[in-house]
Design a protein around this motif. Sequence first.
Motif, PDB file in Angstrom:
ATOM      1  N   GLN A   8      -8.898   9.914 -36.040  1.00 16.68           N
ATOM      2  CA  GLN A   8      -9.797  10.383 -36.854  1.00 16.68           C
ATOM      3  C   GLN A   8     -10.943  10.912 -35.891  1.00 16.68           C
ATOM      4  O   GLN A   8     -11.825  10.510 -35.484  1.00 16.68           O
ATOM      5  N   THR A  10     -14.422  13.474 -35.986  1.00 12.08           N
ATOM      6  CA  THR A  10     -15.443  14.008 -36.923  1.00 12.08           C
ATOM      7  C   THR A  10     -16.210  14.914 -36.154  1.00 12.08           C
ATOM      8  O   THR A  10     -16.633  14.137 -35.048  1.00 12.08           O
ATOM      9  N   ARG A  16     -17.664  17.575 -40.969  1.00 13.45           N
ATOM     10  CA  ARG A  16     -16.149  17.781 -41.141  1.00 13.45           C
ATOM     11  C   ARG A  16     -15.244  16.773 -40.445  1.00 13.45           C
ATOM     12  O   ARG A  16     -15.682  16.440 -39.158  1.00 13.45           O
ATOM     13  N   SER A  17     -14.034  16.283 -41.057  1.00 15.58           N
ATOM     14  CA  SER A  17     -13.284  15.287 -40.342  1.00 15.58           C
ATOM     15  C   SER A  17     -11.721  15.937 -40.319  1.00 15.58           C
ATOM     16  O   SER A  17     -11.222  16.672 -41.392  1.00 15.58           O
ATOM     17  N   LEU A  44     -12.932  21.474 -37.874  1.00 14.06           N
ATOM     18  CA  LEU A  44     -13.992  20.886 -37.728  1.00 14.06           C
ATOM     19  C   LEU A  44     -15.355  21.937 -37.557  1.00 14.06           C
ATOM     20  O   LEU A  44     -16.403  21.269 -37.276  1.00 14.06           O
TER      21      LEU A  44
END
Length: 68
Positions: A8, A10, A16-17, A44
Amino acid sequence: MPFGTRLQVTNPATGRSVIVRINDRGPFVRGRGLDLAKGAAEALGMISAGVATLKIARLTSEEASNSP
């Protein structure tokens, strides 16, 4: 990280991720830890900057199986 590992990623600057999968051995530029596909960079909000400081978290196998 091994091929297939899900992360993941970020962007703290935008909040945003996105979830990505390791599929190559880059980056090949000193000082960079991760090269992203254009789609992930767009998600992102970092296309115009080109590079960014990102938060990266390795997903567990359970979390990865629940991701798209």
